[in-house]
Design a protein around this motif. Structure first.
Motif, PDB file in Angstrom:
ATOM      1  N   VAL A 152      -9.638  -1.883  -9.908  1.00  0.00           N
ATOM      2  CA  VAL A 152     -10.401  -2.720  -8.978  1.00  0.00           C
ATOM      3  C   VAL A 152      -9.703  -2.805  -7.626  1.00  0.00           C
ATOM      4  O   VAL A 152     -10.340  -2.694  -6.566  1.00  0.00           O
ATOM      5  N   THR A 153      -8.377  -2.977  -7.665  1.00  0.00           N
ATOM      6  CA  THR A 153      -7.620  -3.066  -6.409  1.00  0.00           C
ATOM      7  C   THR A 153      -7.674  -1.749  -5.648  1.00  0.00           C
ATOM      8  O   THR A 153      -7.823  -1.729  -4.419  1.00  0.00           O
ATOM      9  N   GLY A 154      -7.548  -0.621  -6.357  1.00  0.00           N
ATOM     10  CA  GLY A 154      -7.608   0.681  -5.709  1.00  0.00           C
ATOM     11  C   GLY A 154      -8.957   0.939  -5.074  1.00  0.00           C
ATOM     12  O   GLY A 154      -9.043   1.453  -3.944  1.00  0.00           O
ATOM     13  N   LEU A 155     -10.039   0.589  -5.777  1.00  0.00           N
ATOM     14  CA  LEU A 155     -11.384   0.764  -5.207  1.00  0.00           C
ATOM     15  C   LEU A 155     -11.543  -0.084  -3.946  1.00  0.00           C
ATOM     16  O   LEU A 155     -12.069   0.405  -2.928  1.00  0.00           O
ATOM     17  N   SER A 156     -11.079  -1.320  -3.990  1.00  0.00           N
ATOM     18  CA  SER A 156     -11.183  -2.201  -2.819  1.00  0.00           C
ATOM     19  C   SER A 156     -10.368  -1.652  -1.646  1.00  0.00           C
ATOM     20  O   SER A 156     -10.841  -1.655  -0.500  1.00  0.00           O
ATOM     21  N   ALA A 157      -9.149  -1.176  -1.939  1.00  0.00           N
ATOM     22  CA  ALA A 157      -8.304  -0.628  -0.870  1.00  0.00           C
ATOM     23  C   ALA A 157      -8.928   0.635  -0.273  1.00  0.00           C
ATOM     24  O   ALA A 157      -8.889   0.838   0.949  1.00  0.00           O
ATOM     25  N   GLY A 158      -9.512   1.490  -1.114  1.00  0.00           N
ATOM     26  CA  GLY A 158     -10.164   2.692  -0.611  1.00  0.00           C
ATOM     27  C   GLY A 158     -11.349   2.378   0.279  1.00  0.00           C
ATOM     28  O   GLY A 158     -11.543   3.019   1.329  1.00  0.00           O
ATOM     29  N   LEU A 159     -12.141   1.387  -0.114  1.00  0.00           N
ATOM     30  CA  LEU A 159     -13.285   0.989   0.714  1.00  0.00           C
ATOM     31  C   LEU A 159     -12.827   0.408   2.044  1.00  0.00           C
ATOM     32  O   LEU A 159     -13.404   0.707   3.104  1.00  0.00           O
ATOM     33  N   LEU A 160     -11.784  -0.435   2.004  1.00  0.00           N
ATOM     34  CA  LEU A 160     -11.264  -1.005   3.253  1.00  0.00           C
ATOM     35  C   LEU A 160     -10.735   0.076   4.178  1.00  0.00           C
ATOM     36  O   LEU A 160     -10.985   0.046   5.393  1.00  0.00           O
ATOM     37  N   MET A 161     -10.012   1.044   3.628  1.00  0.00           N
ATOM     38  CA  MET A 161      -9.495   2.136   4.441  1.00  0.00           C
ATOM     39  C   MET A 161     -10.635   2.956   5.053  1.00  0.00           C
ATOM     40  O   MET A 161     -10.611   3.311   6.243  1.00  0.00           O
ATOM     41  N   ALA A 162     -11.649   3.253   4.247  1.00  0.00           N
ATOM     42  CA  ALA A 162     -12.764   4.061   4.732  1.00  0.00           C
ATOM     43  C   ALA A 162     -13.508   3.358   5.865  1.00  0.00           C
ATOM     44  O   ALA A 162     -13.806   3.969   6.905  1.00  0.00           O
ATOM     45  N   PHE A 163     -13.792   2.069   5.686  1.00  0.00           N
ATOM     46  CA  PHE A 163     -14.508   1.344   6.724  1.00  0.00           C
ATOM     47  C   PHE A 163     -13.638   1.123   7.961  1.00  0.00           C
ATOM     48  O   PHE A 163     -14.143   1.115   9.090  1.00  0.00           O
ATOM     49  N   TRP A 164     -12.354   0.931   7.754  1.00  0.00           N
ATOM     50  CA  TRP A 164     -11.447   0.740   8.887  1.00  0.00           C
ATOM     51  C   TRP A 164     -11.426   1.981   9.769  1.00  0.00           C
ATOM     52  O   TRP A 164     -11.619   1.907  10.988  1.00  0.00           O
ATOM     53  N   VAL A 165     -11.195   3.132   9.155  1.00  0.00           N
ATOM     54  CA  VAL A 165     -11.109   4.370   9.931  1.00  0.00           C
ATOM     55  C   VAL A 165     -12.479   4.752  10.498  1.00  0.00           C
ATOM     56  O   VAL A 165     -12.602   5.119  11.670  1.00  0.00           O
ATOM     57  N   GLY A 166     -13.511   4.671   9.658  1.00  0.00           N
ATOM     58  CA  GLY A 166     -14.829   5.109  10.098  1.00  0.00           C
ATOM     59  C   GLY A 166     -15.411   4.246  11.192  1.00  0.00           C
ATOM     60  O   GLY A 166     -15.779   4.739  12.268  1.00  0.00           O
ATOM     61  N   LEU A 194      -9.095  10.824   2.626  1.00  0.00           N
ATOM     62  CA  LEU A 194      -8.220   9.687   2.924  1.00  0.00           C
ATOM     63  C   LEU A 194      -8.541   8.488   2.036  1.00  0.00           C
ATOM     64  O   LEU A 194      -7.649   7.877   1.440  1.00  0.00           O
ATOM     65  N   SER A 195      -9.820   8.162   1.922  1.00  0.00           N
ATOM     66  CA  SER A 195     -10.191   6.976   1.149  1.00  0.00           C
ATOM     67  C   SER A 195      -9.981   7.176  -0.347  1.00  0.00           C
ATOM     68  O   SER A 195      -9.568   6.241  -1.050  1.00  0.00           O
ATOM     69  N   CYS A 221      -7.688   9.198  -1.771  1.00  0.00           N
ATOM     70  CA  CYS A 221      -6.237   9.168  -2.004  1.00  0.00           C
ATOM     71  C   CYS A 221      -5.692   7.742  -1.903  1.00  0.00           C
ATOM     72  O   CYS A 221      -4.786   7.360  -2.653  1.00  0.00           O
ATOM     73  N   THR A 222      -6.248   6.953  -0.982  1.00  0.00           N
ATOM     74  CA  THR A 222      -5.835   5.550  -0.860  1.00  0.00           C
ATOM     75  C   THR A 222      -6.156   4.788  -2.134  1.00  0.00           C
ATOM     76  O   THR A 222      -5.316   4.040  -2.669  1.00  0.00           O
ATOM     77  N   ALA A 223      -7.374   4.966  -2.653  1.00  0.00           N
ATOM     78  CA  ALA A 223      -7.768   4.299  -3.897  1.00  0.00           C
ATOM     79  C   ALA A 223      -6.873   4.724  -5.055  1.00  0.00           C
ATOM     80  O   ALA A 223      -6.460   3.890  -5.876  1.00  0.00           O
ATOM     81  N   LEU A 224      -6.547   6.003  -5.103  1.00  0.00           N
ATOM     82  CA  LEU A 224      -5.724   6.532  -6.189  1.00  0.00           C
ATOM     83  C   LEU A 224      -4.300   6.002  -6.126  1.00  0.00           C
ATOM     84  O   LEU A 224      -3.747   5.516  -7.123  1.00  0.00           O
ATOM     85  N   ILE A 225      -3.671   6.062  -4.954  1.00  0.00           N
ATOM     86  CA  ILE A 225      -2.268   5.651  -4.804  1.00  0.00           C
ATOM     87  C   ILE A 225      -2.115   4.146  -5.008  1.00  0.00           C
ATOM     88  O   ILE A 225      -1.222   3.679  -5.738  1.00  0.00           O
ATOM     89  N   VAL A 226      -2.983   3.360  -4.367  1.00  0.00           N
ATOM     90  CA  VAL A 226      -2.904   1.904  -4.524  1.00  0.00           C
ATOM     91  C   VAL A 226      -3.167   1.513  -5.974  1.00  0.00           C
ATOM     92  O   VAL A 226      -2.492   0.636  -6.537  1.00  0.00           O
ATOM     93  N   GLY A 227      -4.136   2.171  -6.605  1.00  0.00           N
ATOM     94  CA  GLY A 227      -4.419   1.881  -8.010  1.00  0.00           C
ATOM     95  C   GLY A 227      -3.234   2.153  -8.912  1.00  0.00           C
ATOM     96  O   GLY A 227      -2.943   1.375  -9.836  1.00  0.00           O
ATOM     97  N   LEU A 228      -2.518   3.253  -8.662  1.00  0.00           N
ATOM     98  CA  LEU A 228      -1.331   3.578  -9.466  1.00  0.00           C
ATOM     99  C   LEU A 228      -0.216   2.568  -9.246  1.00  0.00           C
ATOM    100  O   LEU A 228       0.448   2.122 -10.203  1.00  0.00           O
TER     101      LEU A 228
END
Length: 604
Positions: A442-456, A516-517, A519-526
């Motif tokens: 759940v945390t990884g998915l949230s972090a990936g979405l935040l990263m994607a929206f931030w950059v995009g 980017l998004s 990999c962010t979800a994957l790394i934060v999730g791990l």
């Protein structure tokens, strides 16, 4: 074409466009009143797992070969050359990985919704998060996908805007709600043929108008539209070999690996082998579609050269160029404009119908059925009503897009691509890392979405507000060479400063958003999984993890492929998710003989 007015359709053009809608509707009605008459959710949602690989492959290609791509790719090639063609390289890994990893894993779990996997692997909360994210993604894209081609058609030809939106939206809604997945797949096949026919006809006539093949080739070559391989590693460059061939792999995986609209087609196959073969057969279909779109852009340049209709102010956007070209150059060929418009709206219908069906599936299977018990007849009726409801929502979204300006429209298109990356990262976290837990997911998915929206969104706003450096486009008189060097140095320094820091981060090519998004979800999730206590091996559901280490070892031990594997065990809770599972002896035998490596790896 008269720049002061529209080039209107002839009667035969309207007839051809009308025949497309009638034929699509007829296919839906045929499957609504034949066979099982869509009387069960199994038939309505996954076609009784009876589909063959050829129609599935064409449907897989048509699902995301949208009208936006048909009018956008030729305009891209016309303006910037054939560099975009190298995205075809990403199709190799983008289809091989799903064929050998995602499809066997999902198919053997007997899923209906791909998000059922998330509950098997993690928990129900992760499943709901993934489902809601997917619904948000597809609802946004539905309105954009049906409105964009209608708007371009209206701007160039005067074709009634809401007449086109309502006609395509209602026809698509009805045949999807009545005929289920079978109707969607077979209308995709018909619409794919119309797409290829329309594009090919326009290319042939366009080459003739340009003076023949050799003359057209000379014009595009001399105009610098034949691009070589750009190996520039800078990730902020919009299109290079690396952004297209590598960044495109992540985009392809998010579409053909874990997207419900595509996975649902894999799961409707008669056997696992046909599901894998349908994925293989998508490759030549996608390459053909890409080739036709790029050739159309080159033919447009051969006819117009540097005299762009946008610069001549005949049209207001490059998205209108393809339709302007069809109406301008091909107006002396009655019926051809209508054929191309049928091609354009075939792409729109195939994309939107797939969205309706997949949204009805995940809503029913993931959000309603686990919480409410109902008879099969009532569940089937509710599934049809859901498909109908999403059709109405699509028309409402189209109207909402109509109220927005063009900049917000571009942002909406970017949002669709940004959401796919975090979902890909979430599935990869569960499939490849047994230690990942629910909190990390759940945390990884949230972090990936935040990263994607931030950059995009940050990049979008940065481009809107960035000042233009006047020195780059100004004629400056300097008395001697030394001052000339000073001015040039100042310009270069200003340009380099604009590409560093946060602005440089925002300048990332859109082709890297998915990478980017995810990999962010994957790394934060791990990281979160390790901090909160990794999942123990005994707690991981059987068949939900792909054994990467054993796969690597099998590459160096060919004899391991011939070893007998233990019978694959299904999770007890899976029966509650999917209902009664019927074992097919033929499919088991096929699984043992086809792709033995994959069978060995996923049966651990």
């Amino acid at each position: 074409m008269d720049p002061a007015g529209h080039k209107y359709f002839t009667v035969i053009d309207y007839v051809i466009f009308g025949l497309l809608l009638v034929a699509s509707m007829s296919i839906g009605l045929y499957y609504a009143f034949t066979g099982g008459r869509q009387s069960t959710t199994q038939e309505f949602l996954i076609a009784d797992r009876s589909m063959k690989c050829l129609p599935l492959s064409l449907s897989l290609m048509a699902t995301f070969q949208s009208a936006v791509a048909i009018i956008g790719t030729p305009a891209e090639v016309y303006a910037h050359g054939t560099q975009y063609w190298f995205i075809g390289c990403s199709y190799i890994l983008g289809l091989l990985i799903p064929a050998h990893i995602f499809i066997p894993l999902f198919y053997r779990l007997h899923l209906t919704s791909v998000y059922q996997y998330l509950e098997l692997r993690f928990c129900k909360a992760v499943r709901i998060c993934g489902t809601v994210t997917f619904i948000f993604q597809m609802v946004i894209y539905m309105g954009v996908g049906i409105y964009t081609p209608a708007l371009a058609l209206n701007a160039v030809t005067g074709f009634h805007l809401w007449g086109a939106v309502l006609a395509t939206g209602l026809v698509c809604t009805l045949y999807t709600a009545l005929g289920g997945l079978k109707a969607v797949v077979w209308t995709d096949v018909f619409q794919t043929v119309v797409m290829f026919t329309g594009q090919l006809a326009v290319i042939i006539v366009g080459v003739h108008q340009a003076g023949g093949v050799s003359e057209a080739w000379g014009k595009v070559r001399d105009g610098g539209r034949i691009s070589g391989i750009d190996l520039n590693p800078d990730p902020t460059v919009r299109h290079t070999f690396w952004t297209l061939a590598v960044g495109g792999v992540f985009l392809m995986l998010s579409l053909y690996g874990v997207n419900q609209a595509q996975v649902q087609r894999y799961l409707s196959s008669r056997t696992e082998r046909e599901a894998v073969m349908s994925c293989y057969m998508v490759f030549p279909c996608l390459q053909l579609a890409l080739m036709l779109s790029c050739l159309m852009g080159l033919v447009m340049f051969a006819c117009y050269g540097q005299n762009s209709p946008v610069e001549q102010q005949y049209i207001t956007s490059k998205d209108q160029m393809v339709l302007y070209f069809v109406m301008d150059m091909l107006q002396n060929f009655p019926g051809l404009p209508g054929l191309f418009v049928a091609c354009l709206f075939s792409a729109s219908l195939s994309t939107i119908s797939s969205a309706f069906n997949s949204l009805a599936t995940v809503t029913m299977v993931d959000l309603i059925k686990p919480h409410y018990s109902m008879t099969e007849a009532r569940a089937t009726l509710l599934s049809k009503l859901l498909a109908l409801s999403y059709g109405i929502i699509c028309l409402a979204m189209a109207y909402l897009v109509h109220l927005m300006n063009s900049s917000v429209l571009q942002a909406a298109l970017s949002i669709f691509g940004m959401i796919g990356g975090p979902l890909l990262g979430l599935f990869c976290l569960g499939i490849f890392f047994p230690c990942a837990n629910s909190i990390g997911a759940v945390t990884g998915l949230s972090a990936g979405l935040l990263m994607a929206f931030w950059v995009g969104i940050g990049g979008f706003l940065s481009r809107m507000s960035s000042p233009v450096i006047p020195l780059l486009n100004s004629t400056i008189k300097v008395p001697d060479a030394s001052e000339n060097i000073t001015v040039a140095t100042a310009v270069l320094e200003a340009d380099s400063r604009s590409g560093t820091g946060l602005h440089g981060f925002y300048s990332l090519s859109y082709m890297w958003y998915s990478a980017l998004s995810s990999c962010t979800a994957l790394i934060v999730g791990l990281i979160i999984s390790c901090l909160t206590g990794p999942t123990k091996g005994d707690d991981v559901a059987s068949g939900t993890v792909y054994p990467v280490l054993k796969t690597a070892q099998s590459c160096f031990k060919p004899s391991a492929c011939c070893k007998t594997t233990a019978e694959h065990k299904q999770l007890d809770g899976q029966k509650e998710l999917n209902g009664t599972v019927k074992e097919d002896a033929g499919s088991q035998e096929e699984t043992q003989t086809f792709l033995p490596d994959v069978e060995l790896e996923t049966s651990v």
